[in-house]
Design a protein around this motif. Structure first.
Motif, PDB file in Angstrom:
ATOM      1  N   LEU A 187     -12.670   3.524  -4.673  1.00 39.38           N
ATOM      2  CA  LEU A 187     -13.591   2.485  -4.199  1.00 39.38           C
ATOM      3  C   LEU A 187     -13.157   1.953  -2.834  1.00 39.38           C
ATOM      4  O   LEU A 187     -13.981   1.764  -1.932  1.00 39.38           O
ATOM      5  CB  LEU A 187     -13.657   1.331  -5.201  1.00 39.38           C
ATOM      6  CG  LEU A 187     -14.616   1.450  -6.384  1.00 39.38           C
ATOM      7  CD1 LEU A 187     -14.464   0.234  -7.290  1.00 39.38           C
ATOM      8  CD2 LEU A 187     -16.062   1.573  -5.900  1.00 39.38           C
ATOM      9  N   ALA A 188     -11.853   1.712  -2.692  1.00 38.67           N
ATOM     10  CA  ALA A 188     -11.331   1.205  -1.424  1.00 38.67           C
ATOM     11  C   ALA A 188     -11.569   2.217  -0.298  1.00 38.67           C
ATOM     12  O   ALA A 188     -12.008   1.850   0.807  1.00 38.67           O
ATOM     13  CB  ALA A 188      -9.844   0.898  -1.561  1.00 38.67           C
ATOM     14  N   LYS A 189     -11.295   3.498  -0.580  1.00 39.85           N
ATOM     15  CA  LYS A 189     -11.468   4.531   0.436  1.00 39.85           C
ATOM     16  C   LYS A 189     -12.927   4.663   0.856  1.00 39.85           C
ATOM     17  O   LYS A 189     -13.253   4.656   2.050  1.00 39.85           O
ATOM     18  CB  LYS A 189     -10.954   5.864  -0.118  1.00 39.85           C
ATOM     19  CG  LYS A 189     -11.182   7.066   0.792  1.00 39.85           C
ATOM     20  CD  LYS A 189     -10.308   7.008   2.034  1.00 39.85           C
ATOM     21  CE  LYS A 189     -10.443   8.271   2.857  1.00 39.85           C
ATOM     22  NZ  LYS A 189      -9.561   8.249   4.044  1.00 39.85           N
ATOM     23  N   ARG A 190     -13.817   4.749  -0.125  1.00 39.01           N
ATOM     24  CA  ARG A 190     -15.237   4.945   0.192  1.00 39.01           C
ATOM     25  C   ARG A 190     -15.858   3.685   0.782  1.00 39.01           C
ATOM     26  O   ARG A 190     -16.911   3.737   1.425  1.00 39.01           O
ATOM     27  CB  ARG A 190     -15.992   5.373  -1.066  1.00 39.01           C
ATOM     28  CG  ARG A 190     -15.448   6.638  -1.723  1.00 39.01           C
ATOM     29  CD  ARG A 190     -15.993   7.905  -1.129  1.00 39.01           C
ATOM     30  NE  ARG A 190     -17.333   8.172  -1.615  1.00 39.01           N
ATOM     31  CZ  ARG A 190     -17.921   9.353  -1.590  1.00 39.01           C
ATOM     32  NH1 ARG A 190     -17.287  10.401  -1.075  1.00 39.01           N
ATOM     33  NH2 ARG A 190     -19.144   9.523  -2.053  1.00 39.01           N
ATOM     34  N   GLY A 191     -15.188   2.542   0.559  1.00 33.25           N
ATOM     35  CA  GLY A 191     -15.643   1.296   1.153  1.00 33.25           C
ATOM     36  C   GLY A 191     -15.145   1.086   2.563  1.00 33.25           C
ATOM     37  O   GLY A 191     -15.388   0.035   3.168  1.00 33.25           O
ATOM     38  N   GLY A 192     -14.381   2.058   3.059  1.00 33.73           N
ATOM     39  CA  GLY A 192     -13.931   1.999   4.447  1.00 33.73           C
ATOM     40  C   GLY A 192     -12.652   1.233   4.678  1.00 33.73           C
ATOM     41  O   GLY A 192     -12.299   0.941   5.827  1.00 33.73           O
ATOM     42  N   LEU A 193     -11.906   0.910   3.606  1.00 33.39           N
ATOM     43  CA  LEU A 193     -10.669   0.150   3.764  1.00 33.39           C
ATOM     44  C   LEU A 193      -9.506   1.062   4.132  1.00 33.39           C
ATOM     45  O   LEU A 193      -9.491   2.252   3.809  1.00 33.39           O
ATOM     46  CB  LEU A 193     -10.342  -0.591   2.468  1.00 33.39           C
ATOM     47  CG  LEU A 193     -11.391  -1.560   1.919  1.00 33.39           C
ATOM     48  CD1 LEU A 193     -10.846  -2.258   0.680  1.00 33.39           C
ATOM     49  CD2 LEU A 193     -11.798  -2.579   2.977  1.00 33.39           C
ATOM     50  N   ASP A 194      -8.515   0.493   4.795  1.00 28.20           N
ATOM     51  CA  ASP A 194      -7.252   1.171   5.014  1.00 28.20           C
ATOM     52  C   ASP A 194      -6.536   1.263   3.665  1.00 28.20           C
ATOM     53  O   ASP A 194      -6.245   0.239   3.035  1.00 28.20           O
ATOM     54  CB  ASP A 194      -6.399   0.378   6.012  1.00 28.20           C
ATOM     55  CG  ASP A 194      -5.033   0.996   6.213  1.00 28.20           C
ATOM     56  OD1 ASP A 194      -4.157   0.783   5.352  1.00 28.20           O
ATOM     57  OD2 ASP A 194      -4.845   1.687   7.226  1.00 28.20           O
ATOM     58  N   LEU A 195      -6.259   2.498   3.195  1.00 23.17           N
ATOM     59  CA  LEU A 195      -5.731   2.655   1.834  1.00 23.17           C
ATOM     60  C   LEU A 195      -4.337   2.059   1.663  1.00 23.17           C
ATOM     61  O   LEU A 195      -4.003   1.552   0.599  1.00 23.17           O
ATOM     62  CB  LEU A 195      -5.713   4.138   1.439  1.00 23.17           C
ATOM     63  CG  LEU A 195      -6.996   4.677   0.818  1.00 23.17           C
ATOM     64  CD1 LEU A 195      -6.800   6.121   0.387  1.00 23.17           C
ATOM     65  CD2 LEU A 195      -7.412   3.831  -0.388  1.00 23.17           C
TER      66      LEU A 195
END
Length: 299
Positions: A187-195
């Motif tokens: 979810l974090a990755k697809r939401g554009g967040l820095d993992l």
């Protein structure tokens, strides 16, 4: 106290090393002598087989990969053990298997204590793993110095069979947490967040878990290398589902997680690392979960 230690795999080798570093007298054996090289370097004696080991020590510890292996080893070991000796079984077993092994041991005038552990191989290497004992309290007290040499938190869970239940519960939770961790990171990755930042934020939040902080880091590295494979996870989940039926507890999350592991075994094989259930999601979405600065192995 002279201990025999049968099984020098990822866990057994580290636990035997802890006993040796604590100054205890230890003899080891394994199907593969090369696996025991570190214990031998620390001063362990070597025995060529379980019967030879059992005949020359006070008490025997086993740490083996499956009930079938425990059965095979115990059939060699028990007849050779001294009258009144103790068998400390660290393998993950079902409760009925523990009770059956104890009955067989008693017929040879050997007493048994179950001692599954939890926390991961990296904590075993540090002597900081959690030990879950089941059996007579006097046996627990007799071997407490050895248990404290191998682990930093030691719990006597009750009579034989008790430790097998709590061990399966802790592993079930770990596998469920791993599945949830993978979904959260995706979810974090697809939401554009820095993992990397997302991982640290989760670690500092109410949503963190031991699994997120350890195996989640290995996912972000891409190694997935927790030294625990998919077949072992499915064995433990099978025990959990069996307890669910026996105790009439619906285990919906455990059942869904078990099916994820079945799919991972079909995709990558039973020897693949347990955290590779997250790779299923990565492959499905053609999206890698990677970040800089995360370890390939836990230390």
């Amino acid at each position: 106290m002279h201990y025999g230690y049968i099984g020098q795999g990822n866990l057994g080798a580290n636990c035997a090393a802890c006993l040796l570093r604590a100054g205890m007298d230890v003899t080891v054996t394994d199907i593969n002598r090369e696996a025991a090289k570190d214990a031998i370097a620390l001063g362990a004696k070597w025995a060529d087989n379980p019967a030879e080991l059992a005949a020359n020590v006070d008490h025997v510890i086993t740490c083996l990969p499956s009930p079938a292996v425990s059965q095979a080893v115990s059939s060699e070991m028990l007849p050779a053990m001294r009258d009144g000796a103790h068998w400390i079984e660290m393998s993950t077993l079902g409760r009925e298997e523990v009770l059956a092994f104890a009955e067989t041991a008693a017929s040879q005038n050997v007493r048994m204590m179950e001692l599954p552990v939890t926390g991961g191989v990296h904590l075993a290497a540090q002597g900081n793993i959690t030990m879950l004992a089941g059996g007579d309290k006097d046996m627990f007290e007799t071997h407490l110095p050895a248990l404290q040499a191998m682990g930093n938190q030691v719990f006597h869970m009750g009579p034989l069979g008790s430790a097998s239940i709590i061990k399966v519960i802790t592993n079930m939770l770990a596998f469920i947490h791993l599945k949830a961790c993978g979904e959260a990171l995706m979810l974090a990755k697809r939401g554009g967040l820095d993992l990397g930042q997302a991982w640290h934020a989760i670690k500092a939040s109410s949503g963190t878990s031991f699994v997120h902080e350890t195996e989640g880091a290995l996912v972000l590295n891409g190694s997935y290398d927790v030294a625990f494979n998919i077949d072992l996870a499915l064995k433990d989940l099978g025990f959990a589902m069996g307890f669910g039926r026996e105790f009439e507890v619906p285990l919906e999350l455990a059942a869904a997680t078990e099916q994820t592991y079945v799919a991972a075994r079909a995709a990558y094989g039973g020897d693949a690392e347990s955290p590779m259930i997250v790779k299923l999601l990565e492959d499905l979405l053609d999206t890698e979960l990677r970040a800089e600065g995360f370890p390939a192995r836990l230390t």
